[in-house]
Design a protein around this motif. Structure first.
Motif, PDB file in Angstrom:
ATOM      1  N   PHE A  68      -8.775  22.819  27.800  1.00 21.17           N
ATOM      2  CA  PHE A  68      -7.392  22.997  27.332  1.00 21.17           C
ATOM      3  C   PHE A  68      -6.983  21.873  26.390  1.00 21.17           C
ATOM      4  O   PHE A  68      -6.463  22.116  25.290  1.00 21.17           O
ATOM      5  N   VAL A  69      -7.213  20.617  26.790  1.00 12.66           N
ATOM      6  CA  VAL A  69      -6.773  19.472  25.988  1.00 12.66           C
ATOM      7  C   VAL A  69      -7.522  19.429  24.651  1.00 12.66           C
ATOM      8  O   VAL A  69      -6.930  19.155  23.594  1.00 12.66           O
ATOM      9  N   THR A  70      -8.811  19.687  24.666  1.00 14.66           N
ATOM     10  CA  THR A  70      -9.599  19.649  23.424  1.00 14.66           C
ATOM     11  C   THR A  70      -9.169  20.745  22.465  1.00 14.66           C
ATOM     12  O   THR A  70      -9.024  20.508  21.252  1.00 14.66           O
ATOM     13  N   THR A  71      -8.955  21.945  22.989  1.00 19.05           N
ATOM     14  CA  THR A  71      -8.516  23.056  22.128  1.00 19.05           C
ATOM     15  C   THR A  71      -7.134  22.776  21.547  1.00 19.05           C
ATOM     16  O   THR A  71      -6.875  23.036  20.363  1.00 19.05           O
TER      17      THR A  71
ATOM     18  N   ALA B  53      -8.674  32.159  28.776  1.00 19.29           N
ATOM     19  CA  ALA B  53      -7.974  33.309  29.358  1.00 19.29           C
ATOM     20  C   ALA B  53      -7.911  33.194  30.880  1.00 19.29           C
ATOM     21  O   ALA B  53      -6.877  33.476  31.501  1.00 19.29           O
ATOM     22  N   VAL B  54      -9.017  32.772  31.493  1.00 15.02           N
ATOM     23  CA  VAL B  54      -9.032  32.583  32.946  1.00 15.02           C
ATOM     24  C   VAL B  54      -8.054  31.485  33.348  1.00 15.02           C
ATOM     25  O   VAL B  54      -7.309  31.606  34.331  1.00 15.02           O
ATOM     26  N   PHE B  55      -8.039  30.400  32.586  1.00 17.93           N
ATOM     27  CA  PHE B  55      -7.142  29.290  32.868  1.00 17.93           C
ATOM     28  C   PHE B  55      -5.689  29.725  32.758  1.00 17.93           C
ATOM     29  O   PHE B  55      -4.854  29.387  33.621  1.00 17.93           O
ATOM     30  N   GLU B  56      -5.371  30.471  31.742  1.00 14.06           N
ATOM     31  CA  GLU B  56      -4.001  30.977  31.579  1.00 14.06           C
ATOM     32  C   GLU B  56      -3.620  31.888  32.732  1.00 14.06           C
ATOM     33  O   GLU B  56      -2.478  31.866  33.206  1.00 14.06           O
ATOM     34  N   GLY B  57      -4.584  32.689  33.209  1.00 15.50           N
ATOM     35  CA  GLY B  57      -4.306  33.543  34.354  1.00 15.50           C
ATOM     36  C   GLY B  57      -3.984  32.731  35.597  1.00 15.50           C
ATOM     37  O   GLY B  57      -3.091  33.087  36.368  1.00 15.50           O
ATOM     38  N   GLN B  58      -4.725  31.627  35.793  1.00 18.73           N
ATOM     39  CA  GLN B  58      -4.439  30.754  36.929  1.00 18.73           C
ATOM     40  C   GLN B  58      -3.074  30.102  36.805  1.00 18.73           C
ATOM     41  O   GLN B  58      -2.351  29.945  37.796  1.00 18.73           O
ATOM     42  N   MET B  59      -2.715  29.701  35.581  1.00 12.64           N
ATOM     43  CA  MET B  59      -1.442  29.025  35.361  1.00 12.64           C
ATOM     44  C   MET B  59      -0.261  29.986  35.419  1.00 12.64           C
ATOM     45  O   MET B  59       0.879  29.572  35.622  1.00 12.64           O
ATOM     46  N   GLY B  60      -0.528  31.267  35.194  1.00  9.10           N
ATOM     47  CA  GLY B  60       0.538  32.269  35.261  1.00  9.10           C
ATOM     48  C   GLY B  60       1.381  32.354  34.011  1.00  9.10           C
ATOM     49  O   GLY B  60       2.488  32.912  34.042  1.00  9.10           O
ATOM     50  N   ALA B  61       0.871  31.809  32.907  1.00  5.28           N
ATOM     51  CA  ALA B  61       1.631  31.852  31.650  1.00  5.28           C
ATOM     52  C   ALA B  61       0.666  31.644  30.494  1.00  5.28           C
ATOM     53  O   ALA B  61      -0.344  30.940  30.656  1.00  5.28           O
ATOM     54  N   PRO B  62       0.946  32.229  29.335  1.00  9.29           N
ATOM     55  CA  PRO B  62       0.102  31.947  28.161  1.00  9.29           C
ATOM     56  C   PRO B  62       0.295  30.508  27.695  1.00  9.29           C
ATOM     57  O   PRO B  62       1.411  29.987  27.681  1.00  9.29           O
ATOM     58  N   LEU B  63      -0.808  29.847  27.328  1.00 11.10           N
ATOM     59  CA  LEU B  63      -0.747  28.458  26.885  1.00 11.10           C
ATOM     60  C   LEU B  63      -0.930  28.325  25.379  1.00 11.10           C
ATOM     61  O   LEU B  63      -0.543  27.301  24.804  1.00 11.10           O
ATOM     62  N   PHE B  64      -1.542  29.332  24.753  1.00 11.14           N
ATOM     63  CA  PHE B  64      -1.786  29.296  23.310  1.00 11.14           C
ATOM     64  C   PHE B  64      -1.302  30.595  22.670  1.00 11.14           C
ATOM     65  O   PHE B  64      -1.347  31.662  23.286  1.00 11.14           O
ATOM     66  N   VAL B  65      -0.864  30.457  21.428  1.00 14.33           N
ATOM     67  CA  VAL B  65      -0.614  31.607  20.552  1.00 14.33           C
ATOM     68  C   VAL B  65      -1.729  31.616  19.529  1.00 14.33           C
ATOM     69  O   VAL B  65      -1.968  30.609  18.847  1.00 14.33           O
ATOM     70  N   ARG B  66      -2.448  32.735  19.418  1.00 14.02           N
ATOM     71  CA  ARG B  66      -3.611  32.815  18.543  1.00 14.02           C
ATOM     72  C   ARG B  66      -3.255  33.487  17.233  1.00 14.02           C
ATOM     73  O   ARG B  66      -2.626  34.538  17.215  1.00 14.02           O
ATOM     74  N   THR B  67      -3.649  32.863  16.130  1.00 10.92           N
ATOM     75  CA  THR B  67      -3.519  33.460  14.796  1.00 10.92           C
ATOM     76  C   THR B  67      -4.931  33.688  14.273  1.00 10.92           C
ATOM     77  O   THR B  67      -5.915  33.447  14.956  1.00 10.92           O
ATOM     78  N   THR B  68      -5.053  34.139  13.065  1.00  6.30           N
ATOM     79  CA  THR B  68      -6.391  34.395  12.506  1.00  6.30           C
ATOM     80  C   THR B  68      -7.161  33.103  12.302  1.00  6.30           C
ATOM     81  O   THR B  68      -8.396  33.121  12.314  1.00  6.30           O
TER      82      THR B  68
ATOM     83  N   LEU C 143      -7.347  23.400  39.909  1.00  7.23           N
ATOM     84  CA  LEU C 143      -7.666  23.125  38.513  1.00  7.23           C
ATOM     85  C   LEU C 143      -8.896  22.223  38.466  1.00  7.23           C
ATOM     86  O   LEU C 143      -8.947  21.213  39.151  1.00  7.23           O
ATOM     87  N   SER C 144      -9.868  22.585  37.640  1.00 10.21           N
ATOM     88  CA  SER C 144     -11.071  21.773  37.521  1.00 10.21           C
ATOM     89  C   SER C 144     -10.962  20.838  36.326  1.00 10.21           C
ATOM     90  O   SER C 144     -10.178  21.072  35.383  1.00 10.21           O
ATOM     91  N   GLU C 145     -11.753  19.774  36.367  1.00 10.09           N
ATOM     92  CA  GLU C 145     -11.797  18.861  35.223  1.00 10.09           C
ATOM     93  C   GLU C 145     -12.256  19.592  33.969  1.00 10.09           C
ATOM     94  O   GLU C 145     -11.744  19.341  32.871  1.00 10.09           O
TER      95      GLU C 145
ATOM     96  N   ALA D 274     -17.364  32.126  25.019  1.00  6.80           N
ATOM     97  CA  ALA D 274     -17.244  31.494  26.333  1.00  6.80           C
ATOM     98  C   ALA D 274     -15.957  30.672  26.427  1.00  6.80           C
ATOM     99  O   ALA D 274     -15.282  30.679  27.468  1.00  6.80           O
ATOM    100  N   LEU D 275     -15.604  29.975  25.355  1.00 10.02           N
ATOM    101  CA  LEU D 275     -14.366  29.200  25.351  1.00 10.02           C
ATOM    102  C   LEU D 275     -13.159  30.118  25.438  1.00 10.02           C
ATOM    103  O   LEU D 275     -12.215  29.839  26.181  1.00 10.02           O
ATOM    104  N   THR D 276     -13.181  31.215  24.693  1.00 14.79           N
ATOM    105  CA  THR D 276     -12.059  32.159  24.716  1.00 14.79           C
ATOM    106  C   THR D 276     -11.876  32.724  26.124  1.00 14.79           C
ATOM    107  O   THR D 276     -10.746  32.826  26.625  1.00 14.79           O
TER     108      THR D 276
END
Length: 304
Positions: free
Chosen positions: A11-14, A39-54, A3-5, A33-35
């Motif tokens: 993640f924390v800011t979002t 997505a890459v971070f979630e792939g590394q973690m192996g689980a979704p971290l956010f639920v996206r709405t409109t 995990l990088s800084e 770029a943020l999106t």
């Protein structure tokens, strides 16, 4: 998992802002770029971290569980950055250095003054010895660093050359004629004698110097300050390096390099198999940075 800084900060800011647009502005990156980064971070973690709405992004249960850890990791990284900053505000501990009287009285004071201003949390201990003793103390790990010539068993030591200084004769004008410091003229002069285990005596023996015989009849002195005082008083001619001749007590006296030339090399030494502390590394760097500012004779060549 690596995990990088940057990933933690994204993640924390979002999570704090709950909005991709505002988070991208705060992070100074584009929304796509943020999106992609999330997505890459979630792939590394192996689980979704956010639920996206409109309009918003909301943490999933996995994201909620990970958020405190991410904040703590960021805080730890920030603390590490402060601790290891170039200003050294977090560097503490003690550095013990063994050094010879020439370097210790001519170069080291200015280097220590600069070091203490930059690293007030580090305690310094300075031990005076000749080059053979300095190398031995480093080898036995009695000191963190040694500054001297590479004399004796130095195979286990990492040696960083600081300077090269030719050996020569030093005397006040009017007492002795040292114009020709060659093998023929030198033996006729009264020479002060160095202790047998000094780096200068070892260099003279190694080169089979004609100075050894007349030096054996002279006054033996182990202190640089006393040696310079005796030379100033006309007791004898000092045989020393251009580094020693850079001492303030030698001002007004004449220094003539030996012919053929004999050079003394000076190193900062440490044990190869011992990791160097941040404080010791900072002190070594402070010495190297100060060298060009030291008042050394022009015959001295700075290597570091």
């Amino acid at each position: 998992m690596n995990l990088s800084e940057r990933q933690l900060r994204l993640f924390v800011t979002t999570a704090a802002l709950g909005n991709i647009s505002r988070a991208s502005e705060a992070l100074h990156i584009s929304q796509p770029a943020l999106t992609r980064a999330i997505a890459v971070f979630e792939g590394q973690m192996g689980a979704p971290l956010f639920v996206r709405t409109t309009r918003r992004v909301v943490l999933t249960p996995e994201g909620e569980a990970f958020l405190p850890t991410a904040k703590r990791l960021l805080a730890d990284l920030a603390e590490a950055g402060r601790m290891f900053s170039p200003q050294g505000l977090g560097i503490k501990g003690q550095v013990t250095v063994a050094v010879g009287s020439s370097f210790g009285s001519i170069v080291l004071p200015g280097a220590i003054a600069a070091f203490q201003a930059a690293y007030p949390g580090v305690r310094l201990r300075v031990v005076d010895d000749n080059s053979e003793g300095i190398a031995r103390k480093v080898r036995l790990a009695d000191v963190d660093l040694g500054i001297g010539s590479a004399v004796g068993d130095v195979d286990a030591l990492a040696c960083r050359r600081l300077l090269t200084a030719p050996l020569g004769l030093l005397a006040p004008p009017g007492h002795f004629d040292i114009t020709d410091a060659d093998a023929q003229g030198v033996p006729r002069l009264p020479l002060l004698r160095e202790s047998a285990d000094t780096s200068i005596m070892q260099l003279l023996r190694m080169h089979g110097s004609a100075l050894l015989a007349p030096m054996s009849q002279g006054v033996e002195v182990s202190s640089l300050a006393i040696q310079l005082a005796l030379a100033e008083a006309g007791v004898g001619v000092a045989v020393l390096s251009a580094l020693g001749a850079s001492h303030p007590l030698a001002r007004g006296m004449r220094f003539v390099p030996l012919q053929p030339q004999v050079e003394r090399e000076l190193f900062v030494m440490r044990r190869r198999d011992r990791p160097q502390s941040l404080a010791a590394r900072a002190f070594e760097d402070a010495v190297v940075r100060h060298l060009p500012q030291a008042a050394l004779r022009p015959e001295v060549t700075i290597s570091a």
